[in-house]
Design an enzyme around this catalytic site. Sequence first.
Site, PDB file in Angstrom:
ATOM      1  N   HIS A  81     -11.449  -7.214  -2.719  1.00  0.00           N
ATOM      2  CA  HIS A  81     -10.747  -6.538  -1.616  1.00  0.00           C
ATOM      3  C   HIS A  81     -11.497  -6.801  -0.319  1.00  0.00           C
ATOM      4  O   HIS A  81     -12.624  -7.293  -0.329  1.00  0.00           O
ATOM      5  CB  HIS A  81     -10.706  -5.026  -1.877  1.00  0.00           C
ATOM      6  CG  HIS A  81      -9.660  -4.625  -2.854  1.00  0.00           C
ATOM      7  ND1 HIS A  81      -8.563  -3.892  -2.496  1.00  0.00           N
ATOM      8  CD2 HIS A  81      -9.540  -4.880  -4.176  1.00  0.00           C
ATOM      9  CE1 HIS A  81      -7.812  -3.699  -3.573  1.00  0.00           C
ATOM     10  NE2 HIS A  81      -8.380  -4.285  -4.605  1.00  0.00           N
ATOM     11  N   GLY A  82     -10.848  -6.441   0.783  1.00  0.00           N
ATOM     12  CA  GLY A  82     -11.523  -6.553   2.077  1.00  0.00           C
ATOM     13  C   GLY A  82     -11.982  -7.961   2.367  1.00  0.00           C
ATOM     14  O   GLY A  82     -13.094  -8.190   2.851  1.00  0.00           O
ATOM     15  N   ALA A  83     -11.102  -8.935   2.087  1.00  0.00           N
ATOM     16  CA  ALA A  83     -11.529 -10.339   2.117  1.00  0.00           C
ATOM     17  C   ALA A  83     -10.916 -11.142   3.265  1.00  0.00           C
ATOM     18  O   ALA A  83     -10.861 -12.366   3.196  1.00  0.00           O
ATOM     19  CB  ALA A  83     -11.218 -10.992   0.777  1.00  0.00           C
ATOM     20  N   SER A  84     -10.480 -10.469   4.314  1.00  0.00           N
ATOM     21  CA  SER A  84      -9.979 -11.221   5.477  1.00  0.00           C
ATOM     22  C   SER A  84     -11.142 -11.919   6.172  1.00  0.00           C
ATOM     23  O   SER A  84     -12.258 -11.398   6.225  1.00  0.00           O
ATOM     24  CB  SER A  84      -9.278 -10.275   6.463  1.00  0.00           C
ATOM     25  OG  SER A  84      -7.951 -10.044   6.055  1.00  0.00           O
ATOM     26  N   SER A 102       0.849  -1.199   0.000  1.00  0.00           N
ATOM     27  CA  SER A 102       0.000   0.000   0.000  1.00  0.00           C
ATOM     28  C   SER A 102       0.886   1.251   0.000  1.00  0.00           C
ATOM     29  O   SER A 102       2.097   1.171   0.232  1.00  0.00           O
ATOM     30  CB  SER A 102      -0.879   0.012   1.252  1.00  0.00           C
ATOM     31  OG  SER A 102      -0.058   0.217   2.398  1.00  0.00           O
ATOM     32  N   ASP A 130      -0.895  -1.749  -4.098  1.00  0.00           N
ATOM     33  CA  ASP A 130      -2.277  -1.869  -3.610  1.00  0.00           C
ATOM     34  C   ASP A 130      -2.861  -0.466  -3.406  1.00  0.00           C
ATOM     35  O   ASP A 130      -2.251   0.385  -2.760  1.00  0.00           O
ATOM     36  CB  ASP A 130      -2.239  -2.640  -2.278  1.00  0.00           C
ATOM     37  CG  ASP A 130      -3.606  -2.993  -1.761  1.00  0.00           C
ATOM     38  OD1 ASP A 130      -4.531  -3.202  -2.573  1.00  0.00           O
ATOM     39  OD2 ASP A 130      -3.754  -3.092  -0.521  1.00  0.00           O
ATOM     40  N   HIS A 131      -4.037  -0.219  -3.952  1.00  0.00           N
ATOM     41  CA  HIS A 131      -4.722   1.075  -3.824  1.00  0.00           C
ATOM     42  C   HIS A 131      -3.827   2.255  -4.228  1.00  0.00           C
ATOM     43  O   HIS A 131      -3.721   3.240  -3.463  1.00  0.00           O
ATOM     44  CB  HIS A 131      -5.253   1.297  -2.393  1.00  0.00           C
ATOM     45  CG  HIS A 131      -6.332   0.342  -2.026  1.00  0.00           C
ATOM     46  ND1 HIS A 131      -7.612   0.431  -2.517  1.00  0.00           N
ATOM     47  CD2 HIS A 131      -6.329  -0.780  -1.252  1.00  0.00           C
ATOM     48  CE1 HIS A 131      -8.336  -0.568  -2.049  1.00  0.00           C
ATOM     49  NE2 HIS A 131      -7.580  -1.328  -1.292  1.00  0.00           N
TER      50      HIS A 131
HETATM   51  O1  G3H Z   1      -6.650  -1.881   1.876  1.00  0.00           O
HETATM   52  C1  G3H Z   1      -5.843  -1.405   2.657  1.00  0.00           C
HETATM   53  C2  G3H Z   1      -4.747  -2.244   3.173  1.00  0.00           C
HETATM   54  O2  G3H Z   1      -5.171  -3.007   4.266  1.00  0.00           O
HETATM   55  C3  G3H Z   1      -3.523  -1.437   3.455  1.00  0.00           C
HETATM   56  O3  G3H Z   1      -3.612  -0.742   4.652  1.00  0.00           O
HETATM   57  O4  G3H Z   1      -2.722   1.530   4.228  1.00  0.00           O
HETATM   58  O5  G3H Z   1      -2.670   0.584   6.516  1.00  0.00           O
HETATM   59  O6  G3H Z   1      -1.144  -0.311   4.745  1.00  0.00           O
HETATM   60  P1  G3H Z   1      -2.473   0.328   5.058  1.00  0.00           P
HETATM   61  P1  13P Z   2      -8.723  -6.822   4.633  1.00  0.00           P
HETATM   62  O1  13P Z   2      -8.751  -5.601   5.474  1.00  0.00           O
HETATM   63  O2  13P Z   2     -10.029  -7.542   4.677  1.00  0.00           O
HETATM   64  O3  13P Z   2      -7.584  -7.718   4.952  1.00  0.00           O
HETATM   65  O4  13P Z   2      -8.539  -6.340   3.105  1.00  0.00           O
HETATM   66  C1  13P Z   2      -7.267  -6.015   2.602  1.00  0.00           C
HETATM   67  C2  13P Z   2      -7.315  -5.377   1.267  1.00  0.00           C
HETATM   68  O5  13P Z   2      -8.312  -5.360   0.575  1.00  0.00           O
HETATM   69  C3  13P Z   2      -6.075  -4.766   0.789  1.00  0.00           C
HETATM   70  O6  13P Z   2      -6.258  -4.108  -0.414  1.00  0.00           O
HETATM   71 ZN    ZN Z   3      -8.153  -3.173  -0.597  1.00  0.00          ZN
END
Ligand code: G3H
Ligand code: 13P
Ligand code: ZN
Length: 315
Positions: free
Chosen positions: A216-219, A50, A82-83
């Site tokens: 995304h957001g798949a934990s 990120s 990422d993002h």
């Molecule tokens: O989607 C976001 C990721 O979990 C990255 O988070 O910006 O705290 O590294 P971060």
């Molecule tokens: P989680 O917060 O669900 O692990 O998602 C991570 C993510 O989408 C990173 O881009």
């Molecule tokens: Zn994400």
Amino acid sequence: MALVTSKKMFEKAFDGKYAIGAFNINDMEIIQGVTRAAAALNSACILQVSKSALKYAGPKYLKGMVDAAIDETGIDIALHLDHGPDFETVKEVIEAGFTSVMFDGSHYEYEENVAKTIEVVKYAHDKGVVVEAELGKLAGVEDDVNVDAANATYTDPDQAVDFVKRTGVDSLAIAIGTSHGAYKFKGEPKLDFDRLETITKKLEAEGFAKYPIVLHGASSVDPECVKMCNDFGGKINGAKGIPNDMLRKAASMAVCKINMDTDIRLAMTAGIRKFMAEKPDAFDPRGYLGDARVLIQNLVENKIKNVLGSVDSLK
Ligand code: G3H
Ligand code: 13P
Ligand code: ZN
């Protein structure tokens, strides 16, 4: 084996009805934990960085450690932004040797997202780098961008087709009910699989067969892991993730990339909390970081076997 793009990974994943895990990396222990798990199961994986991870560790350190992981494990890895918030960051990581970038224009108006994504795609493709973009809004926190849960909107299928056609992106992140972080649902977990199916069918009808979708957001926010954090002094209350069977279902459909960061954070924190609580006299960081690394490896092996289904994907 080498640093590769995700193109072939996604082709095989779509046909094989599994998904590639995309794990957020910030430091050496996470890189080693994830890649040792992938190597043990002969699985491809994506390591993603990120903007705030870039700020924390720096692109040179992260790229250098990923190169070392490839040397040590012999697996294929895609190194992904990422993002990505803007063109400058995309350029910075491509110059550093990343093989894949996400440009996240999901918070812009649609036409602005299209225009900015086109600019990124043109630049990245010229350098042999693949691009992921996002359409629709996930609830929760994405890097510096706060998307109010109340304004969260799922991806519109017709817009998704128009977006892919006009931008030429290699994969598309969609909103179907997942969100970032450890608190994903107040009530029962629910994902809009019909919408995923509709998007895939519409893309196919317009000549984009086997188009890779990203979740995304798949934990999954394993309750055991949260309990371990809390048993050793943590205060994580009301955390809830995506159930594993839903992730398996998504992986068997058009979802070829599943993003996980929160689960790694929780595993690492659980390991460190336990170590600190049980060995208050210890102060060698290799003790608690080593334990955290083992927990990350166990977590990722479990994901590859029971959620992603990518065992032996490097064959
Ligand atoms: O989607 C976001 C990721 O979990 C990255 O988070 O910006 O705290 O590294 P971060
Ligand atoms: P989680 O917060 O669900 O692990 O998602 C991570 C993510 O989408 C990173 O881009
Ligand atoms: Zn994400």
